[in-house]
Write a protein that holds these residues in place. Structure first.
Motif, short mmCIF file in Angstrom:
data_model
loop_
_atom_site.label_atom_id
_atom_site.label_comp_id
_atom_site.label_asym_id
_atom_site.label_seq_id
_atom_site.Cartn_x
_atom_site.Cartn_y
_atom_site.Cartn_z
N ALA A 1 6.10 20.20 8.11
CA ALA A 1 4.77 20.22 8.77
C ALA A 1 3.94 18.83 8.49
CB ALA A 1 3.78 21.29 8.18
N PHE A 2 4.27 18.32 7.42
CA PHE A 2 3.43 17.16 7.30
C PHE A 2 4.19 15.92 7.72
CE2 PHE A 2 0.88 18.84 3.61
CZ PHE A 2 -0.34 18.03 3.55
N ASN A 3 5.41 15.85 7.76
CA ASN A 3 6.35 15.15 8.50
C ASN A 3 6.25 14.91 10.03
OD1 ASN A 3 8.43 12.98 8.33
ND2 ASN A 3 9.83 14.01 9.56
N ASP A 4 6.06 15.93 10.56
CA ASP A 4 5.34 16.01 11.97
C ASP A 4 4.31 15.33 12.26
OD1 ASP A 4 7.73 17.73 12.38
OD2 ASP A 4 6.40 19.40 12.44
N VAL A 5 3.05 15.36 11.25
CA VAL A 5 1.95 14.57 11.47
C VAL A 5 2.04 12.98 10.88
CG1 VAL A 5 -0.51 14.49 10.54
CG2 VAL A 5 0.46 16.65 11.29
N LEU A 6 2.19 12.72 9.72
CA LEU A 6 2.71 11.60 9.19
C LEU A 6 3.60 10.78 9.36
CD1 LEU A 6 1.06 12.19 5.55
CD2 LEU A 6 -0.03 10.75 7.63
N ASN A 7 4.99 11.27 9.49
CA ASN A 7 6.29 10.71 9.57
C ASN A 7 6.40 9.78 8.48
OD1 ASN A 7 8.81 9.78 10.45
ND2 ASN A 7 7.86 8.04 11.79
N TYR A 8 6.34 10.44 7.19
CA TYR A 8 6.23 9.91 5.85
C TYR A 8 7.71 9.14 5.82
CZ TYR A 8 7.72 14.54 4.75
OH TYR A 8 8.33 15.73 4.38
N ASP A 9 7.77 8.36 4.70
CA ASP A 9 8.89 7.55 4.32
C ASP A 9 9.87 8.27 3.36
OD1 ASP A 9 8.18 5.08 6.11
OD2 ASP A 9 6.46 4.94 4.38
N GLY A 10 9.18 9.23 2.42
CA GLY A 10 9.96 9.49 1.53
C GLY A 10 9.39 10.79 0.73
N HIS B 1 -4.28 7.13 6.99
CA HIS B 1 -3.03 6.55 7.39
C HIS B 1 -3.20 5.34 8.39
CE1 HIS B 1 1.33 5.96 8.94
NE2 HIS B 1 1.69 6.58 7.48
N GLN B 2 -3.87 5.90 9.74
CA GLN B 2 -3.82 4.87 10.48
C GLN B 2 -5.00 3.76 10.21
OE1 GLN B 2 -5.55 7.62 13.63
NE2 GLN B 2 -3.66 8.18 14.24
N LYS B 3 -5.68 4.03 9.23
CA LYS B 3 -6.51 2.97 8.89
C LYS B 3 -6.07 1.83 7.76
CE LYS B 3 -10.61 0.82 7.98
NZ LYS B 3 -11.48 0.36 9.42
N VAL B 4 -5.28 2.36 6.94
CA VAL B 4 -4.73 1.31 5.91
C VAL B 4 -3.35 0.84 6.14
CG1 VAL B 4 -6.20 2.57 4.03
CG2 VAL B 4 -3.70 3.27 4.51
N ILE B 5 -2.57 1.67 7.32
CA ILE B 5 -1.16 1.25 7.52
C ILE B 5 -0.47 0.99 6.25
CG2 ILE B 5 0.14 0.00 9.15
CD1 ILE B 5 -2.47 -0.88 10.50
N ASN C 1 -6.11 16.00 9.89
CA ASN C 1 -6.88 14.95 10.49
C ASN C 1 -7.20 13.91 9.52
OD1 ASN C 1 -6.73 15.98 13.16
ND2 ASN C 1 -8.68 17.15 12.79
N GLU C 2 -7.61 14.30 8.16
CA GLU C 2 -8.10 13.32 7.32
C GLU C 2 -6.99 12.44 6.82
OE1 GLU C 2 -9.36 13.91 2.92
OE2 GLU C 2 -10.94 14.51 4.09
N ILE C 3 -5.90 12.97 6.45
CA ILE C 3 -4.82 12.27 6.01
C ILE C 3 -4.20 11.16 7.27
CG2 ILE C 3 -2.74 13.97 6.49
CD1 ILE C 3 -3.18 11.75 3.36
N ILE D 1 0.79 -1.16 -0.05
CA ILE D 1 -0.13 0.03 0.04
C ILE D 1 0.81 1.31 -0.19
CG2 ILE D 1 -1.79 1.24 1.31
CD1 ILE D 1 -2.51 -1.47 2.62
N VAL D 2 0.59 2.06 -1.06
CA VAL D 2 1.51 3.30 -1.08
C VAL D 2 0.45 4.57 -0.97
CG1 VAL D 2 3.12 4.71 -2.37
CG2 VAL D 2 3.02 2.28 -2.63
N LEU D 3 0.54 5.17 0.01
CA LEU D 3 -0.18 6.57 0.26
C LEU D 3 0.46 7.94 0.07
CD1 LEU D 3 -2.79 7.45 1.84
CD2 LEU D 3 -1.53 7.89 3.77
#
Length: 448
Positions: free
Chosen positions: A234-243, A208-212, A202-204, A101-103
């Motif tokens: 700012a997004f990384n503080d919320v999502l801790n994305y991978d790239g 993220h929490q639902k689909v992992i 909140n939506e993203i 799964i790629v978000l």
């Protein structure tokens, strides 16, 4: 891409290229110009200062070998530090899930939907994955339709729920659908906003929490400069994305975001996107990008693009035609199509060492072959197979059909004849020996 930065770094390094040895004074002068070039390219002052400090320390701490000039040594130091600043090593995409799964996240207008299509095409054609695109942007008008158009273009299915306005539910249902239909990868295209707001975050976060997801990629418009870096943080503080994915890099001659973003968010840049074509997506290699910034070209990427379009069976057929002197304009058209699939011409030529500087003030049409194609398509099948039969009357007809002149046809025929002779010569033992000698010389005398 990076044209302004490339020009200014070239001038900065030129200051030391003619010196007999490295001294504190000439290094300080060069480093000052490099720092100025970086800041002008929209690199944050702190990052520029830290980088040039490392360059200065390395330059003063090394002795110049007799076979290396101060200029060459300085270029190597700057190259290594730039590559390290952008991440050092290439980091791939995590596709370990079943399905993976790629978000995709980012602001509105950053190019998320186009990138989702490009990534689906990349995974389908180069990784042989069965990909499902998921339309979770339920707010932007025509966003779902745009993704469906892209999906049809690349032959990838798009999961949609037109009546459902809950992106969390849509993404969850899509994953169930993917499992039932044996898809390898699910790419979820989420909604963007014009600015960072609480509802969006909140939506993203809920998706993220639902689909992992196995991989969360943040898409940024590189033309926004340091704003892109701030948004990424700012997004990384919320999502801790991978790239990170940098889009529209071909429209940004400064490139500060690409140089800074890795340092600020401490996440690797995984892809760079240039243009609207579905094939215009490149895996990000810091060392290769440093090569391009310093005007060294990127021969490795150029060869890789050529290999992707290379068909061994077609090459064998072409070789037989050349040997029998049957190479015609239809074969020439096929070669043009392969080159066009590799990317836009200026980008390709910029990968050749030294060509970027020579072409910087030349406007190269993205469809540079259209006039040649118009002439060839105005020929009859027999004329394409056997150009020798093209007489004056035939030239007049071809000129009218293509909207070109007789001179254009004569020039094309002359160039085609020269190319045919050269290709036939390359089939001889002497021609192959000459090519091997040229290849050996280009590789620095090293055997292949």
């Amino acid at each position: 891409m990076f044209q302004n930065l490339q020009d200014k770094l070239d001038k900065a390094l030129h200051n030391i290229s003619g010196r007999g040895k490295i001294t504190e004074i000439n290094v300080a002068e060069t480093v000052k110009e490099i720092r100025r070039a970086l800041v002008d390219a929209d690199v944050s002052y702190k990052v520029a200062k830290d980088l040039t400090k490392k360059i200065q320390e390395k330059a003063l701490g090394q002795n110049v070998l007799t076979s290396v000039t101060p200029g060459q040594l300085m270029v190597k130091i700057v190259h290594d530090e730039l590559a390290d600043l952008m991440g050092g090593d290439n980091v791939g995409v995590n596709l370990s899930g079943n399905p993976s799964i790629v978000l995709i996240a980012g602001l509105q207008g950053s190019g998320k939907t186009t990138f989702s299509g490009k990534l689906a095409n990349y995974l389908k054609t180069k990784k042989q994955k069965k990909v499902l695109l998921v339309a979770c942007d339920v707010y932007r008008p025509a966003a779902i339709d745009q993704l469906k158009v892209l999906g049809d273009q690349i032959g990838v299915e798009v999961y949609t729920e037109f009546e459902n306005k809950n992106p969390v539910e849509i993404s969850s249902h899509a994953i169930e659908y993917a499992k039932q239909n044996k898809f390898n990868v699910v790419i979820i295209d989420t909604a963007g906003r014009l600015a960072i707001d609480e509802n969006m975050m909140n939506e993203i976060r809920n998706i993220h929490q639902k689909v992992i997801p196995n991989e969360t990629l943040f898409v940024v418009d590189s033309m926004t400069g340091q704003d892109a870096v701030n948004t990424a943080k700012a997004f990384n503080d919320v999502l801790n994305y991978d790239g990170v994915v940098l889009t529209k890099l071909d429209g940004d001659t400064r490139g500060g975001a690409a140089l800074t973003i890795r340092t600020v968010v401490e996440k690797p840049i995984k892809f760079i996107s240039t243009g609207e074509k579905m094939e215009a997506l490149d895996v990000f290699y810091p060392s290769r990008m440093a090569d391009r910034i310093l005007g060294m070209g990127d021969v490795v990427s150029l060869v890789e693009r050529a290999q992707e379009q290379f068909d061994e069976e077609e090459a064998r057929k072409l070789q037989k035609k050349i040997a029998k002197n049957q190479f015609g304009f239809d074969d020439f058209l096929n070669q043009i199509k392969q080159i066009k699939r590799m990317g836009n011409m200026k980008d390709l030529l910029g990968m050749i060492p030294g060509a970027g500087k020579a072409l910087k003030d030349i406007n190269i049409d993205d469809d540079a072959f259209k006039h040649i194609e118009a002439l060839i398509y105005s020929m009859t099948p027999e004329e394409r197979r056997n150009p020798a039969i093209i007489t004056t009357s035939r030239k007049n007809r071809i000129a009218k059909g293509s909207g070109r002149t007789i001179q254009d046809i004569n020039q094309l025929l002359k160039q085609f004849e020269q190319m045919s002779k050269m290709m036939k010569m390359m089939q001889t033992p002497q021609g192959r020996m000459m090519m091997q000698a040229m290849a050996k010389q280009m590789s620095g005398g090293k055997p292949f």
